[in-house]
Scaffold this active site. Structure first.
Site, PDB file in Angstrom:
ATOM      1  N   LYS A  55       0.845  -1.192   0.000  1.00 35.64           N
ATOM      2  CA  LYS A  55       0.000   0.000   0.000  1.00 35.64           C
ATOM      3  C   LYS A  55       0.883   1.245   0.000  1.00 35.64           C
ATOM      4  CE  LYS A  55      -1.910   2.845   2.759  1.00 35.64           C
ATOM      5  NZ  LYS A  55      -1.881   4.064   1.913  1.00 35.64           N
ATOM      6  N   GLU A  66      10.480   1.543  10.183  1.00 39.85           N
ATOM      7  CA  GLU A  66      11.483   2.572   9.932  1.00 39.85           C
ATOM      8  C   GLU A  66      10.777   3.901  10.100  1.00 39.85           C
ATOM      9  OE1 GLU A  66      13.122   5.326   8.787  1.00 39.85           O
ATOM     10  OE2 GLU A  66      13.773   4.657   6.798  1.00 39.85           O
ATOM     11  N   CYS A 120      13.986  10.797   6.063  1.00 46.88           N
ATOM     12  CA  CYS A 120      14.011  10.331   7.451  1.00 46.88           C
ATOM     13  C   CYS A 120      15.390  10.487   8.072  1.00 46.88           C
ATOM     14  CB  CYS A 120      13.544   8.883   7.524  1.00 46.88           C
ATOM     15  SG  CYS A 120      14.426   7.816   6.397  1.00 46.88           S
ATOM     16  N   GLU A 174      11.089  16.092  14.821  1.00 48.33           N
ATOM     17  CA  GLU A 174      11.303  15.947  13.386  1.00 48.33           C
ATOM     18  C   GLU A 174      10.421  16.956  12.652  1.00 48.33           C
ATOM     19  OE1 GLU A 174       9.900  12.300  11.396  1.00 48.33           O
ATOM     20  OE2 GLU A 174      11.844  12.287  10.391  1.00 48.33           O
TER      21      GLU A 174
HETATM   22  P1  NAI Z   1       2.154   8.349   7.840  1.00 47.62           P
HETATM   23  O1  NAI Z   1       3.109   7.627   8.713  1.00 47.62           O
HETATM   24  O2  NAI Z   1       0.809   8.587   8.394  1.00 47.62           O
HETATM   25  O3  NAI Z   1       1.980   7.560   6.456  1.00 47.62           O
HETATM   26  C1  NAI Z   1       2.822   6.532   5.997  1.00 47.62           C
HETATM   27  C2  NAI Z   1       1.978   5.420   5.400  1.00 47.62           C
HETATM   28  O4  NAI Z   1       1.138   4.864   6.411  1.00 47.62           O
HETATM   29  C3  NAI Z   1       1.036   5.862   4.288  1.00 47.62           C
HETATM   30  O5  NAI Z   1       0.972   4.850   3.298  1.00 47.62           O
HETATM   31  C4  NAI Z   1      -0.297   5.982   5.007  1.00 47.62           C
HETATM   32  O6  NAI Z   1      -1.398   5.824   4.154  1.00 47.62           O
HETATM   33  C5  NAI Z   1      -0.209   4.830   5.978  1.00 47.62           C
HETATM   34  N1  NAI Z   1      -1.082   4.942   7.155  1.00 47.62           N
HETATM   35  C6  NAI Z   1      -1.568   6.066   7.744  1.00 47.62           C
HETATM   36  N2  NAI Z   1      -2.299   5.748   8.829  1.00 47.62           N
HETATM   37  C7  NAI Z   1      -2.286   4.408   8.929  1.00 47.62           C
HETATM   38  C8  NAI Z   1      -2.832   3.480   9.857  1.00 47.62           C
HETATM   39  N3  NAI Z   1      -3.570   3.868  10.906  1.00 47.62           N
HETATM   40  N4  NAI Z   1      -2.602   2.162   9.669  1.00 47.62           N
HETATM   41  C9  NAI Z   1      -1.841   1.738   8.641  1.00 47.62           C
HETATM   42  N5  NAI Z   1      -1.304   2.561   7.730  1.00 47.62           N
HETATM   43  C10 NAI Z   1      -1.507   3.885   7.873  1.00 47.62           C
HETATM   44  O7  NAI Z   1       2.860   9.680   7.402  1.00 47.62           O
HETATM   45  P2  NAI Z   1       2.252  10.983   6.693  1.00 47.62           P
HETATM   46  O8  NAI Z   1       0.951  11.375   7.306  1.00 47.62           O
HETATM   47  O9  NAI Z   1       2.279  10.788   5.252  1.00 47.62           O
HETATM   48  O10 NAI Z   1       3.347  12.052   7.115  1.00 47.62           O
HETATM   49  C11 NAI Z   1       3.326  12.581   8.415  1.00 47.62           C
HETATM   50  C12 NAI Z   1       4.720  12.734   8.963  1.00 47.62           C
HETATM   51  O11 NAI Z   1       5.380  11.481   9.017  1.00 47.62           O
HETATM   52  C13 NAI Z   1       5.647  13.589   8.145  1.00 47.62           C
HETATM   53  O12 NAI Z   1       5.434  14.937   8.399  1.00 47.62           O
HETATM   54  C14 NAI Z   1       6.988  13.102   8.613  1.00 47.62           C
HETATM   55  O13 NAI Z   1       7.342  13.745   9.805  1.00 47.62           O
HETATM   56  C15 NAI Z   1       6.776  11.648   8.878  1.00 47.62           C
HETATM   57  N6  NAI Z   1       7.233  10.787   7.788  1.00 47.62           N
HETATM   58  C16 NAI Z   1       8.347  10.024   7.975  1.00 47.62           C
HETATM   59  C17 NAI Z   1       8.825   9.257   6.939  1.00 47.62           C
HETATM   60  C18 NAI Z   1      10.052   8.431   7.070  1.00 47.62           C
HETATM   61  O14 NAI Z   1      10.675   8.110   6.076  1.00 47.62           O
HETATM   62  N7  NAI Z   1      10.440   8.018   8.259  1.00 47.62           N
HETATM   63  C19 NAI Z   1       8.191   9.241   5.627  1.00 47.62           C
HETATM   64  C20 NAI Z   1       6.997  10.023   5.555  1.00 47.62           C
HETATM   65  C21 NAI Z   1       6.558  10.774   6.613  1.00 47.62           C
END
Ligand code: NAI
Ligand code: MG
Length: 492
Positions: free
Chosen positions: A179, A254, A288, A387
């Protein structure tokens, strides 16, 4: 743009059960780039069922590593043949500059080739025999695929993050439901098309696009999923872990970081500025492992800060296809708002904003932000501790090596860290002093598929890439055989 209104389940392109769609935007002009199929729990059920039966009854887990490798190499080739088109999709869906998108796609193909190589090697390795201190027994260990994998990935490196999970999982003999993020769903669907053409058997890879709440959450807690591999935010990582607790699912996470970059006064100032910039501004700082906290030895601090401000103000901001652009728009309005709020909080908390941090005057549309530098940042401020995930760097001076290491490690995160000095022994000492999973010496960010990737503390659990990433998708089974006289305990 192609038709993205179907999900890839069981080797077929199918409409979502509830017929929902969502829009993915082009962050450079806020226009709708494509309408995309929006999966819900019914589609998750179908996709997991397809992956389950491909794992339980299909050929894929039973093939030799070499047989699987053949398909993985074809996927890599399929990506390379379309690299320019895929990079262009990434630029439009995510906003990143084209040269960076081209790196992503090259690395995506390279990741499939690398894990094809490990699958081939695993045929040669076979069983590992274990010495047990009783001659009546022989014992050995074999590795087997973990099962059905749910791969949930973020938007910052859309196709590359898919490959970091899908390639090792498939190489190991697992089946996958992928996904992608709802902000950048397109290249995951392209990957499904490429894998299909490469001859990947039906059900081995399934791709469902959809929202986190509607598609991600039911996928993460699905009872037929054996393992969840996740990259994204800490709050979502926590939810994934909670969902996994029910069935004691295998997970790898991660999550984020607030990685330090320690620069000693003997460093070359131009090299320091170059790597500071690369460490925080590539991919608009939405990385990240970005080295967002820069610690500079006091003697170099004023000169370095001055040179850094000058170099930052030269960075060309614009749409990812424009020649010379090094900073595109942030991925979304939501991300821009989040970063702007973080900058406002930093100013209130006494950090000195010395460059950028606002909307560029010449660009009316798009989620653009001028690259921001905070100087003299207080240790307890939110911009120093949390972050931000945008083009915002925080600087502070330090006096001693011990103080630098203390400040560097004073964080709930432990993903990456970097050190710069001409004194190699000092670099080695500091590298060992960092509490982080990835350490760069005299550079920041270069990443190789061969080397382990992941963090200490709240930055996650487990390691991706290299053989560590492969082992993520393998179970370890011991087989112990008895070759002795009758056991003679109950039956004398
Ligand atoms: P997110 O962690 O919510 O999204 C990442 C993935 O998880 C997406 O595919 C999303 O659809 C999915 N997701 C969201 N809620 C879920 C749930 N309850 N159960 C299962 N899957 C779920 O991150 P988002 O909202 O895109 O970004 C928010 C913050 O996260 C950013 O501002 C940043 O600080 C951080 N982030 C960190 C990343 C990294 O590489 N460590 C990458 C992207 C965002
Ligand atoms: Mg988009």
């Amino acid at each position: 743009m192609g038709d993205y209104q179907r999900l890839y389940i069981g080797g077929e392109w199918v409409a979502p059960v509830q017929r929902g769609v969502f829009d993915t935007l082009d962050p450079s002009d806020e226009s709708v780039l494509a309408r995309v199929a929006s999966a819900t729990f019914e589609d998750v059920d179908r996709a997991v069922a397809a992956a389950r039966s491909a794992f339980d009854e299909g050929d894929w887990p039973r093939w030799s590593g070499a047989q699987r490798a053949e398909v993985l190499h074809l996927i890599a080739e399929g990506i390379r043949i379309r690299q320019d088109e895929l990079a262009a999709i990434e630029v439009r869906d995510n906003g990143k500059p084209l040269p960076e998108a081209l790196w992503d796609i090259a690395d995506t193909a390279g990741c499939f080739d690398f894990y094809a190589g490990l699958a081939e090697q695993s045929d040669q390795q076979g069983e590992q025999s274990i010495d047990v201190p009783d001659a009546r027994f022989t014992s050995s260990v074999i590795k087997e695929p973990v099962g059905v994998v749910a791969a949930i990935i973020p938007w910052n490196f859309p196709m590359l993050m898919a490959s970091w999970k899908v390639a090792p999982a498939l190489a190991a003999g697992c089946t996958v439901v992928l996904k992608p993020s709802e902000l950048t769903p397109l290249t995951a669907l392209e990957l499904a098309g490429i894998a299909d053409k490469a001859g990947l058997p039906a059900g081995v890879l399934n791709v469902i696009t959809g929202l986190g709440r509607e598609a991600g959450a039911p996928l993460a807690k699905h009872p037929y999923v054996d393992k969840v591999a996740f990259t994204g935010s800490v709050p979502t990582g926590r939810k994934i872990m909670q969902a996994a607790a029910n069935d004691i699912k295998n997970i790898s996470l991660e999550l984020g970081g607030k990685s330090p970059f320690v620069i000693f006064a003997d460093s070359d100032i131009e090299a320091a500025v170059e790597w500071i910039l690369f460490g925080i501004f590539w991919n608009q700082g939405q990385v990240c492992s970005a080295t967002s906290r820069v610690l500079v030895e006091r003697g170099l601090y004023p000169a370095l800060l001055e040179r850094l401000i000058a170099a930052t103000e030269q960075i060309q901001i614009g749409q990812g296809f424009e020649e010379g652009v090094k900073l595109g728009p942030l991925v979304s309005q939501g991300q821009l708002d989040k970063v702007l709020a973080a900058i406002a909080a930093g100013q209130q908390e006494g950090a000195r904003l010395v460059s950028g941090g606002g909307r560029p005057g010449n660009l009316e549309k798009g989620y653009y932000l001028t690259p921001a530098i905070f100087a003299d940042v207080p240790e307890d401020s939110s911009v120093w501790r949390e972050e931000i995930f945008g083009p915002v760097v925080c600087l502070r001076a330090f006096d001693t090596e011990a103080e630098a290491i203390r400040l560097a490690n004073d964080s709930p995160f432990g993903l990456a860290a970097a050190v710069m000095s001409r004194d190699i022994q000092r670099c080695e000492r500091v590298a060992r002093g960092f509490r982080a999973g990835i350490v760069w010496v005299n550079c920041s960010q270069p990443t190789f598929v061969e080397a382990p990737w992941g963090g200490y503390k709240q930055s996650g659990i487990g390691r991706e890439l290299g053989e560590w990433g492969y082992n993520n998708y393998l179970e370890t089974k011991q087989i112990t055989r008895y070759n002795g006289e009758p056991w003679g305990w109950y039956l004398k």
